[in-house]
Structures are given as C-alpha cells and as structure tokens.
Design an enzyme around this catalytic site. Structure first.
Site, short mmCIF file in Angstrom:
data_model
loop_
_atom_site.label_atom_id
_atom_site.label_comp_id
_atom_site.label_asym_id
_atom_site.label_seq_id
_atom_site.Cartn_x
_atom_site.Cartn_y
_atom_site.Cartn_z
N ASP A 67 0.90 -1.14 0.00
CA ASP A 67 0.00 0.00 0.00
C ASP A 67 0.94 1.19 0.00
O ASP A 67 1.57 1.50 1.01
CB ASP A 67 -0.87 0.01 1.27
CG ASP A 67 -1.81 1.21 1.28
OD1 ASP A 67 -1.54 2.18 0.56
OD2 ASP A 67 -2.80 1.18 2.02
N HIS A 68 1.07 1.84 -1.17
CA HIS A 68 2.16 2.82 -1.30
C HIS A 68 2.03 3.96 -0.29
O HIS A 68 3.01 4.63 0.01
CB HIS A 68 2.25 3.36 -2.73
CG HIS A 68 1.10 4.22 -3.12
ND1 HIS A 68 -0.06 3.70 -3.64
CD2 HIS A 68 0.92 5.54 -3.04
CE1 HIS A 68 -0.90 4.68 -3.87
NE2 HIS A 68 -0.35 5.81 -3.52
N HIS A 102 -5.94 2.57 2.37
CA HIS A 102 -5.16 3.72 2.87
C HIS A 102 -5.68 4.28 4.19
O HIS A 102 -4.93 4.47 5.15
CB HIS A 102 -5.18 4.87 1.87
CG HIS A 102 -4.73 4.51 0.50
ND1 HIS A 102 -3.72 3.62 0.27
CD2 HIS A 102 -5.14 4.92 -0.71
CE1 HIS A 102 -3.54 3.50 -1.04
NE2 HIS A 102 -4.40 4.28 -1.65
#
Ligand SMILES: NC(=O)c1ccc[n+]([C@@H]2O[C@H](COP(=O)([O-])OP(=O)(O)OC[C@H]3O[C@@H](n4cnc5c(N)ncnc54)[C@H](OP(=O)(O)O)[C@@H]3O)[C@@H](O)[C@H]2O)c1
Length: 514
Positions: free
Chosen positions: A201-202, A264
């Site tokens: 999950d960047h 996120h």
C-alpha cells in the site's frame, strides 16, 4: 534474512543509508504497464543514483507485448525522464540501463515461462547473481493467482528458502470484497510463505506516514495525550481534486470505500490509534495495527445509514473550469450508483479510545488534493480565559499533513501582545521541505528497498487486509441492498454533500478543511 539490519535497527541507529542489499533480480510482471512506467522504473533509477541498489542487479520487465531490451530501456528512460524526482544524469542512466532487460510473457500461459526461465538464467549468470529473486505483480488482480501458480508449476519459487530467496510483491487492490481477497491470499499462500509476501500500500511508504510512529513514540509530549481522556475526536481526510479521469473502468466497480477506505485510510487509522509496540520488529508493529482493526466497532444494518454517508459528484467547477458530474464521465454508467465520496463516523472499542469518534472522509472532485490526520484535543475547563461564553478558546489541534506540503502543525493559544488579555490561536508548524531540504524519496523507493532487504514492516499482512475487508463488508452489503435509495450528490469542487456535514455536526463538531 535474519542477519540483515531490520527497520527497527536502522531507525534506532538513525541510519538513513542502509547497506545495499545482496545481488538480486527483480522480475516486473506488467513491466510495460503504467505503474512500471510512472513509478517503479523511476523509483529504481533513484535508488541507483543513491547507490542503494545492489552492485549486481537485473531488472527484467515481463508483459505480453514483443519488445527488445533496447526498446525496454527506451521505455524506461521515457518514464524516468517524465516522472523521476531527479532529472536524468546520462552517466548514471547508462549504468542503470545496462541492468534492464525485457522478456515477453503471457502470465496465464504456463508455456511462456520457459522463455522467461532461460532468459533469467543467462542474465543472472552474466551478471553474477546467485538466484535471489523478487517477483513484482504489477498486473490486474485477476492475474495474481495465475501468476503465482505458474511460478510454482515452473519451479520459480523455493518456498521458504532464505538463500537464494524468492519474494513476491503484490499490488493493490487485494480483491473486491472479503471473499475475493481471501481467494487471492489463498492462491498466494499456496506458493509463498507469508514472510515472502509483500503486499504494497504505497501510502505506507510515504515519509509522513512513517513519521506518525516517530511522532507518537519518539516524543514524550504526544503519547500521554493520545487517549479518550484528552482527545475529543480524530479526523482523517484523503481528498482528491481530480475526477475519475481515465480510471472509470476500474473505479466504477470499486468506489471510494473500496478504493480509499479499506486500505489507505484504515492503515492511517491503525498508525494513529495503535498501542505502543513492544519493539519495532515488523510483526510486533503489525500485530498492534491488527488489534486496532479488530477493535473497530462494526457498522452494520441500520447503523450504516446513521454512521456512513456516500455521495457522487455532480457537475461543478475545478479551479473555475466547468467539469461534468460523475455519471457524465466517459466509461461511467449513466445510472451508476458508485460512490465517489464517503464519510464515516467510526469508533474503536478499546480502553484507550472508548467513546472517541474517528471521522473518516474521502472523495474525488473535492476542492483540493490533501491527505491529513487531525487530532483535536478536548477544551480546557471553562474557568479562566474562557470562563464566559463570549470568550471560547480554540482547542489544541495536532494536524499531520501526509500530502502535499508534508509536515505537521500544532495549534495552540497565545496571548496577543498588549495590555489586555486577548487570546489568539497560533500554529507551530513543521514542513519537511524547509527543514530537511532535499526532496524526500518517493514511497516506491522506500518500499522496493525494504523488499530487497526483506523488511516487511511497511507492508500489509494477510490478517490485516482481511480484517479491513471484514469491517467494510457490512457497509457494502447495506448499500447493495438499497437499490432504490437516491444517492446524495455534491457539486464538483465542494467538500462533499450536506449529509456529510450533518454527520459530524450532529455530534457538535465540524469538519476541518485541510
Ligand atoms: N498505475 C498506477 O499508478 C497504480 C497505482 C496503484 C496500484 N496499481 C496496480 O498495479 C497494477 C498494474 O496497474 P497498471 O496501471 O500498471 O496497469 P496497466 O497499465 O494496464 O499495465 C498492466 C500490465 O500488465 C501487462 N499484462 C496484462 N495482461 C497480461 C498477461 N496476461 N500476461 C502478461 N502481462 C500482462 C500489460 O502488458 P501487455 O498488455 O503487453 O501484456 C501491462 O504491462 C494493478 O493491479 C493496479 O491496480 C497501479
């Protein structure tokens, strides 16, 4: 893996340039795609410039199209020129380009892995790489299961082996609901051990996100206040200025809850709300994060209507320019019921956060692009400077800006100079850019490096992905059952629908605009 310094050790040592990883090969499935072009290849180039890549490395793009190595290097150079945080340095580029290769592979066709295997053998022999491999699945999620099963069938994976190692990077989204997430996780688990799997999950690679733990646990000022005795509420907003753009095909099937909240926003929530881990070991941290997800009060049935607002953007303006509504966007069904905005009032039912509302909000076509966490502290007793109702004091607010203008600010009350006691809210403001100067590494740089050294702290573990899905499923189920209910709208360029305002105002609070 065991003798590598962990993130914990590096953090403890204040080290910013860890030793380069062991020689290895990165195979990017989907190496000719948008993610590789805009993010992965520029990130690898920047790691090369910073001398953080192993001295011996091969980066092998694999997609269905035919392409020579030279053409792939040109494709990579184009991506780096456009998207790298640094301009191209020709000398650095030449050395980097020598490590780039391309092999045509159809992921779902087992036969085409033979060509990949023989090419990898040749490249690794020539470059003195002893077989450490990272397989990056930068392809649509429907290909995750076929990719790993063909890797297994063709004996590309030495399960559990540490030398040489095989690691797998999986892009989001992991599934479209709990069942599909489990199916993907099962397929991957049939081939790789959990500690070989790195679910990206960047958001978790962003400096400011990593700084949440430092802020909380490396400073004595905040942690004693992070609980129900001192915090009035927490807001987490991830606002996008853009509309659906060219992603309608994916987005219209996903929507804001799946696209932003399930991953996120819940990950940010875990970092703000977790208990102090007993060490910085990756599994200890991830255990604490899981605990938060498991403590989230379920929102199901009629509670969904009271605690969750969904909406779609209608026509409006983006910086003064008229823009169409969501249902008029190219690729979106005219009767689409996909939400482009969601606001949630959530509670964490544990001792620390009992009764403290967490307001989560995300949407497209909001007035600006901004991700921010706000921790609003309780008001001081109404005894001194705010003894009468005409002299209310702004409560202290800690705001953590994830993007843009990364940093954090603390709002405090101060006396205005002069003979009268007049109080004014001021901000102690920290900006990464002005304090640390040089541009921060991109999230993908940090995350790719962590995979190379085998540090999984910033990656999502299977149980956490599934716990997050478990929490959002009853909301999705409720919406799926409401086929005739009208969906609120908001004009493009507004901060969401009136209903979202009511959600928070009914508790005597209001949204903070980042
Ligand atoms: N783009 C982003 O910024 C971004 C951000 C976050 C997550 N992601 C995720 O990253 C993944 C890739 O996204 P993307 O935007 O890069 O997609 P994309 O531009 O459509 O690229 C997909 C790549 O996969 C290859 N491919 C498709 N089917 C294949 C097959 N059967 N065998 C081998 N290769 C195949 C395509 O090349 P060929 O057609 O030549 O085979 C292409 O190189 C997705 O899971 C996406 O959700 C992307």
């Amino acid at each position: 893996m065991a003798d590598r310094p962990s993130l914990a050790d590096r953090l403890a040592a204040g080290e910013t340039h860890p030793a380069p990883p062991e020689p290895l090969t990165i195979v990017i499935f989907g190496g000719a795609g948008d993610l590789a072009h805009r993010k992965l290849l520029p990130a690898l180039y920047n790691l090369h410039v910073d001398a953080l890549l192993p001295a011996r490395i091969a980066i092998v793009g694999a997609s269905r199209g035919e392409m020579s190595d030279a053409a792939y290097r040109a494709f990579a150079k184009d991506g780096v020129s456009q998207f790298s945080r640094r301009p191209i340095d020709e000398d650095a580029w030449s050395a980097f380009a020598e490590a780039l290769f391309y092999v045509p592979v159809a992921i779902d066709n087992e036969q085409s892995y033979a060509a990949l295997g023989s090419r990898l053998d040749v490249v690794e022999h020539e470059r003195g790489i002893a077989g450490n491999r990272i397989y990056y699945l930068a392809v649509p999620p429907a290909l995750f299961a076929p990719a790993v099963s063909n890797l297994a069938r063709r004996r590309f994976v030495n399960r559990g082996s540490e030398r040489p190692f095989a690691r797998l990077i999986v892009e989001k989204p992991i599934g479209n609901d709990l069942d599909s997430a489990r199916a993907i996780n099962d397929a991957i688990a049939a081939v790789f051990d959990e500690r070989q799997i790195f679910r990206i999950d960047h958001y978790l690679g962003k400096e400011t996100v990593q700084n949440i733990l430092v802020l909380r646990f490396a400073n004595s000022i905040f942690e004693p206040l992070f609980n129900h005795r001192h915090v009035d509420h927490v807001q987490i907003v991830v606002a996008e200025e853009e509309g659906v753009g060219t992603r309608a095909g994916y987005y219209d099937r996903a929507g804001a809850l799946r696209d932003m909240v399930q991953n996120h926003i819940l990950q940010l929530l875990t970092l703000v709300a977790m208990e102090p881990p007993r060490s910085l070991d990756s599994d200890v941290i991830r255990d604490e994060k899981l605990d938060v997800l498991q403590s989230l009060r379920p929102i199901a049935g009629g509670d969904v209507d009271a605690s969750v607002v969904r909406a779609q953007y209608a026509a409006g303006f983006d910086a003064g320019t008229p823009v169409p509504g969501y249902r008029e966007e190219k690729g979106v069904a005219r009767d689409s019921r996909t939400e482009t905005f969601v606001a949630i009032k959530a509670f964490i039912d544990n001792w620390r956060w009992a009764g403290v509302p967490f307001f989560l909000r995300t949407g497209k076509r909001l007035p600006k692009r901004a991700s921010e966490i706000t921790v609003r502290l309780k008001e001081v007793p109404h005894i001194l400077f705010n003894a009468n109702s005409g002299s209310r004091l702004d409560p202290n607010v800690l705001s953590i800006r994830i993007q843009p203008d990364e940093g954090f600010a603390l709002g405090i009350s101060s006396k205005v100079p002069g003979p009268r006691v007049s109080i004014y809210p001021v901000r102690m403001d920290f900006h990464y850019g002005s304090t640390f100067g040089a541009s921060s590494p991109e999230a993908y740089e940090r995350l790719l490096l962590d995979v190379m050294v085998g540090d999984s702290t910033l990656f999502m573990r299977r149980d956490s992905v599934e716990a997050a899905w478990r929490w959002v499923m009853p909301i999705l189920d409720r919406w799926a059952s409401q086929t005739a209910e009208p969906i609120p709208t908001y004009a493009a360029g507004d901060w969401g629908p009136r209903e979202a305002g009511r959600l928070i105002e009914s508790t005597g609070r209001r949204w903070r605009e980042p």
